[in-house]
Scaffold this motif. Structure first.
Motif, PDB file in Angstrom:
ATOM      1  N   ASP A 120      58.670   8.306  41.258  1.00 25.49           N
ATOM      2  CA  ASP A 120      58.254   7.314  40.268  1.00 25.49           C
ATOM      3  C   ASP A 120      57.884   7.994  38.947  1.00 25.49           C
ATOM      4  O   ASP A 120      58.231   7.504  37.862  1.00 25.49           O
ATOM      5  CB  ASP A 120      57.058   6.510  40.778  1.00 25.49           C
ATOM      6  CG  ASP A 120      57.439   5.516  41.865  1.00 25.49           C
ATOM      7  OD1 ASP A 120      58.646   5.254  42.017  1.00 25.49           O
ATOM      8  OD2 ASP A 120      56.524   5.018  42.557  1.00 25.49           O
ATOM      9  N   ARG A 166      60.972   9.310  37.129  1.00 23.67           N
ATOM     10  CA  ARG A 166      61.746   8.221  36.501  1.00 23.67           C
ATOM     11  C   ARG A 166      61.053   7.659  35.275  1.00 23.67           C
ATOM     12  O   ARG A 166      61.715   7.259  34.315  1.00 23.67           O
ATOM     13  CB  ARG A 166      62.026   7.127  37.542  1.00 23.67           C
ATOM     14  CG  ARG A 166      63.026   7.596  38.592  1.00 23.67           C
ATOM     15  CD  ARG A 166      63.319   6.574  39.655  1.00 23.67           C
ATOM     16  NE  ARG A 166      64.324   7.106  40.587  1.00 23.67           N
ATOM     17  CZ  ARG A 166      64.177   7.179  41.901  1.00 23.67           C
ATOM     18  NH1 ARG A 166      63.064   6.719  42.473  1.00 23.67           N
ATOM     19  NH2 ARG A 166      65.135   7.679  42.661  1.00 23.67           N
ATOM     20  N   ARG A 167      59.740   7.635  35.270  1.00 19.72           N
ATOM     21  CA  ARG A 167      59.041   7.162  34.075  1.00 19.72           C
ATOM     22  C   ARG A 167      59.268   8.113  32.906  1.00 19.72           C
ATOM     23  O   ARG A 167      59.493   7.673  31.765  1.00 19.72           O
ATOM     24  CB  ARG A 167      57.540   7.008  34.356  1.00 19.72           C
ATOM     25  CG  ARG A 167      57.219   5.875  35.316  1.00 19.72           C
ATOM     26  CD  ARG A 167      55.725   5.673  35.471  1.00 19.72           C
ATOM     27  NE  ARG A 167      55.441   4.746  36.552  1.00 19.72           N
ATOM     28  CZ  ARG A 167      55.565   3.432  36.472  1.00 19.72           C
ATOM     29  NH1 ARG A 167      55.979   2.893  35.340  1.00 19.72           N
ATOM     30  NH2 ARG A 167      55.276   2.665  37.511  1.00 19.72           N
TER      31      ARG A 167
END
Length: 359
Positions: A300, A303-304
């Protein structure tokens, strides 16, 4: 050596001896030359120690080599201010160096142009820009921070043969990269001023995020940064109790009164609907003087950073192993290329395929 470029290349080689040991300063090398021969060498060895020019001059003194009339080849514009050491411009003028060849100009606003101007005012012939691309590449994190006031971001990821990043969630997290690949990770940590993970990585892996192996000298250990918007970090996490390195927890809600250990700091940043924008995190770290940030996970968080085009380089380790269970947590090369990064090299590390990516 055949010419000026060779002398600067030798200075670049010398600068590498200070890698990971001189932060927040960049690695710098210097050679003194007379009649086409190197007569003294120096590099910035550790934070608080002599700068490259000062070491080269000191070496010449110890060996009884006169410095009057020599030419200095230096990978970075000499400093012209008092910090942990006196200005290198003063040392060069005192030593009677008559000609200075500089690789990269120093973009730091506290130094910009001052070094070369002072030397010229003192009667020294100064040339700039020799192997400038190679010199800037060697200290690219420092250059990036000086120009953007944000840290240079390196994403580090490890995946199994099928692109999975985790095994059976009911079992302890598995280590699947080779020992040699893990050694490379510690080199990356040693070359970083901060290491960042998301809260899910802390809960799942309970990492220590310390440098083990490489000698980082007397500089501070990399700052450990945990993105924890809702204050979920377990109180017995290694990061909170080991005291091994300074640790910063970034929240978007007030954690209240917590009796943390002295090495732990908490910060509350304003959020966008419960999420902390990567841009705000980078601005905060840049304001703290963090020049190089290693983003270690998890998916996560990767991907941010990729979605905000905040990743400058990436280190991806693909293991031939297969993780247990049937977890669908995956990450692969396409996510890097889709974010505008390109693969610049791939090497075999004890069976692991390690690829390096740049924007």
């Amino acid at each position: 050596m055949d010419g000026e470029a060779d002398f600067m290349r030798r200075a670049l080689e010398l600068a590498e001896f200070g890698r990971g040991r001189v932060m927040p300063n960049p690695p710098v090398g210097c050679v003194l030359v007379r009649d086409g021969e190197i007569v003294a060498e120096g590099w910035h060895d550790h934070i608080g120690g002599l700068h490259a020019e000062q070491m080269a001059i000191a070496e010449a003194e110890v060996r009884g080599v006169p410095t009057l009339g020599t030419t200095a080849y230096i990978t970075l514009e000499p400093c012209n201010h008092f910090g942990r050491t006196p200005p290198c411009t003063e040392a060069l003028l005192w030593a009677g160096v008559s000609h200075v060849v500089v690789g990269a100009a120093d973009p730091n606003p506290t130094v910009r142009g001052g070094g070369t101007e002072t030397l010229r005012s003192g009667g020294v012939n100064v040339e700039e820009g020799l192997l400038v691309d190679e010199c800037e590449e060697q200290m690219h994190e420092f250059m990036h921070w000086c120009r953007t006031r944000r840290p240079h971001v390196l994403l580090k990821a490890a995946i199994d043969a099928h692109g999975r990043i985790d095994g059976d969630p009911a079992l302890p997290a598995e280590r699947f990269s080779s020992e040699a690949s893990l050694g490379l990770v510690h080199e990356l940590r040693a070359d970083s001023m901060a290491i960042l993970v998301g809260i899910n990585t802390v809960i799942r892996d309970n990492p220590s995020l310390t440098v083990r192996g490489p000698d980082i000298g007397p500089r501070d250990s990399p700052l450990r940064v945990v993105i924890d918007p809702n204050c979920r970090v377990p109180g017995d996490s290694e990061l909170l109790v080991d005291g091994a390195a300074p640790t910063l927890l970034v929240h978007c809600t007030d954690p209240g009164a917590i009796d943390d250990a002295p090495h732990v700091e908490r910060m509350v940043l304003t959020d966008d609907d419960g999420e902390l924008p990567v841009s705000r995190i980078l601005d905060m770290l840049g304001d703290r003087g963090i020049q190089s940030l290693l983003v270690e996970g998890g998916a996560d968080t990767w991907r941010r950073f990729l979605a905000e085009e905040a990743v400058d380089r990436a280190h991806l380790c693909r293991s031939p192993s297969t993780l247990s269970g049937d977890s669908d947590l995956k990450f692969d090369e396409d996510e890097l290329s889709d974010a505008g990064l390109r693969c610049v090299s791939t090497i075999d590390v004890d069976g692991d395929e390690v690829s390096h990516w740049k924007r």
